[in-house]
Design a protein around this motif. Structure first.
Motif, mmCIF file in Angstrom:
data_model
loop_
_atom_site.group_PDB
_atom_site.id
_atom_site.type_symbol
_atom_site.label_atom_id
_atom_site.label_comp_id
_atom_site.label_asym_id
_atom_site.label_seq_id
_atom_site.Cartn_x
_atom_site.Cartn_y
_atom_site.Cartn_z
ATOM 1 N N UNK A 34 -9.533 -3.906 10.670
ATOM 2 C CA UNK A 34 -9.245 -2.490 10.892
ATOM 3 C C UNK A 34 -9.847 -1.980 12.201
ATOM 4 N N UNK A 35 -11.134 -2.214 12.418
ATOM 5 C CA UNK A 35 -11.836 -1.580 13.532
ATOM 6 C C UNK A 35 -11.784 -2.379 14.832
ATOM 7 N N UNK A 36 -11.881 -3.688 14.753
ATOM 8 C CA UNK A 36 -11.881 -4.510 15.966
ATOM 9 C C UNK A 36 -10.455 -4.822 16.411
ATOM 10 N N UNK A 37 -9.634 -5.355 15.488
ATOM 11 C CA UNK A 37 -8.252 -5.677 15.860
ATOM 12 C C UNK A 37 -7.349 -4.453 15.866
ATOM 13 N N UNK A 38 -7.730 -3.401 15.163
ATOM 14 C CA UNK A 38 -6.943 -2.172 15.177
ATOM 15 C C UNK A 38 -5.736 -2.180 14.251
ATOM 16 N N UNK A 39 -5.714 -3.075 13.249
ATOM 17 C CA UNK A 39 -4.613 -3.058 12.293
ATOM 18 C C UNK A 39 -4.787 -1.874 11.348
ATOM 19 N N UNK A 40 -3.674 -1.337 10.873
ATOM 20 C CA UNK A 40 -3.696 -0.131 10.036
ATOM 21 C C UNK A 40 -3.597 -0.511 8.560
ATOM 22 N N UNK A 41 -4.581 -0.087 7.757
ATOM 23 C CA UNK A 41 -4.510 -0.373 6.324
ATOM 24 C C UNK A 41 -3.432 0.481 5.652
ATOM 25 N N UNK A 42 -2.770 -0.084 4.645
ATOM 26 C CA UNK A 42 -1.819 0.701 3.858
ATOM 27 C C UNK A 42 -2.566 1.782 3.085
ATOM 28 N N UNK A 43 -3.795 1.492 2.698
ATOM 29 C CA UNK A 43 -4.657 2.427 1.987
ATOM 30 C C UNK A 43 -6.089 1.990 2.273
ATOM 31 N N UNK A 88 -10.877 -5.056 -4.116
ATOM 32 C CA UNK A 88 -10.803 -6.486 -3.835
ATOM 33 C C UNK A 88 -9.564 -6.910 -3.052
ATOM 34 N N UNK A 89 -8.707 -5.945 -2.668
ATOM 35 C CA UNK A 89 -7.462 -6.282 -1.981
ATOM 36 C C UNK A 89 -7.163 -5.210 -0.934
ATOM 37 N N UNK A 90 -6.579 -5.642 0.165
ATOM 38 C CA UNK A 90 -6.107 -4.703 1.182
ATOM 39 C C UNK A 90 -4.978 -5.370 1.960
ATOM 40 N N UNK A 91 -4.100 -4.551 2.498
ATOM 41 C CA UNK A 91 -2.997 -5.025 3.339
ATOM 42 C C UNK A 91 -3.020 -4.205 4.616
ATOM 43 N N UNK A 92 -3.066 -4.900 5.756
ATOM 44 C CA UNK A 92 -3.172 -4.232 7.052
ATOM 45 C C UNK A 92 -2.045 -4.703 7.959
ATOM 46 N N UNK A 93 -1.508 -3.784 8.761
ATOM 47 C CA UNK A 93 -0.369 -4.090 9.612
ATOM 48 C C UNK A 93 -0.585 -3.575 11.025
ATOM 49 N N UNK A 94 0.065 -4.212 12.010
ATOM 50 C CA UNK A 94 0.048 -3.666 13.365
ATOM 51 C C UNK A 94 0.951 -2.432 13.424
ATOM 52 N N UNK A 95 0.915 -1.727 14.548
ATOM 53 C CA UNK A 95 1.735 -0.526 14.704
ATOM 54 C C UNK A 95 3.225 -0.836 14.693
ATOM 55 N N UNK A 96 3.596 -2.035 15.151
ATOM 56 C CA UNK A 96 5.002 -2.393 15.223
ATOM 57 C C UNK A 96 5.295 -3.574 14.318
ATOM 58 N N UNK A 97 6.548 -3.758 13.995
ATOM 59 C CA UNK A 97 6.950 -4.896 13.180
ATOM 60 C C UNK A 97 6.757 -4.636 11.706
ATOM 61 N N UNK A 108 2.371 -8.315 7.917
ATOM 62 C CA UNK A 108 1.077 -7.805 7.477
ATOM 63 C C UNK A 108 0.121 -8.952 7.223
ATOM 64 N N UNK A 109 -1.163 -8.628 7.295
ATOM 65 C CA UNK A 109 -2.224 -9.524 6.869
ATOM 66 C C UNK A 109 -2.827 -8.881 5.632
ATOM 67 N N UNK A 110 -2.941 -9.656 4.563
ATOM 68 C CA UNK A 110 -3.569 -9.146 3.348
ATOM 69 C C UNK A 110 -4.890 -9.863 3.161
#
Length: 138
Positions: free
Chosen positions: A21-30, A36-45, A48-50
């Motif tokens: 989230x903070x270093x790579x700047x991916x946006x969490x869905x929540x 114990x789970x999270x899904x993060x995505x870049x601004x485009x495309x 996702x990385x979970x």
């Protein structure tokens, strides 16, 4: 069959979550810094990385085995300007294991690790950069 995500099993969920989230700047869905789970995505495309807490998944499966040794996962992120991304992520605290350099004639890459030593490859597609430069000159 449809691929929906790549999920990394992690032991220190908060540290890995903050890194993506903070270093790579991916946006969490929540917001889920403690898992114990999270899904993060870049601004485009639409990829996702979970992240999944390793101990929680071990409970689901009954066991998961010992901690992996060496690299067991590779997350690949495409960037427009590799040198700019390298500088920006370095300023945010990312430590690269391999500085930007060529990967054949069509791509430049750099590598870093998340807090659990999952390998991350940043790619700059040279053909796209050349095409953008040609379009800008028109």
């Amino acid at each position: 069959m449809e691929l929906t995500q790549v999920r990394l099993l992690v032991s220190d969920f908060p540290a890995v979550y903050r890194f993506y989230r903070d270093v790579l700047g991916l946006k969490p869905q929540f917001e889920a810094e403690h898992g114990p789970y999270a899904k993060l995505s870049p601004d485009t495309g639409n990829c996702a990385v979970a992240l999944q807490d390793r101990a929680q998944m071990a409970g689901v499966l009954g066991q998961l085995g010992t901690e992996p040794e060496g690299y067991r996962a590779l997350v690949v992120l495409r960037v427009e300007d590799l040198d700019a991304a390298h500088a920006e992520l370095g300023a945010r605290g990312a430590e690269f294991v391999k500085a930007p350099g060529p990967m054949g004639e069509r791509m430049r890459v750099a590598y870093l690790e998340d807090p659990e030593r999952n390998l991350i490859e940043l790619q700059e597609w040279l053909a796209l950069r050349e095409e953008s430069a040609r379009n800008a000159r028109r």
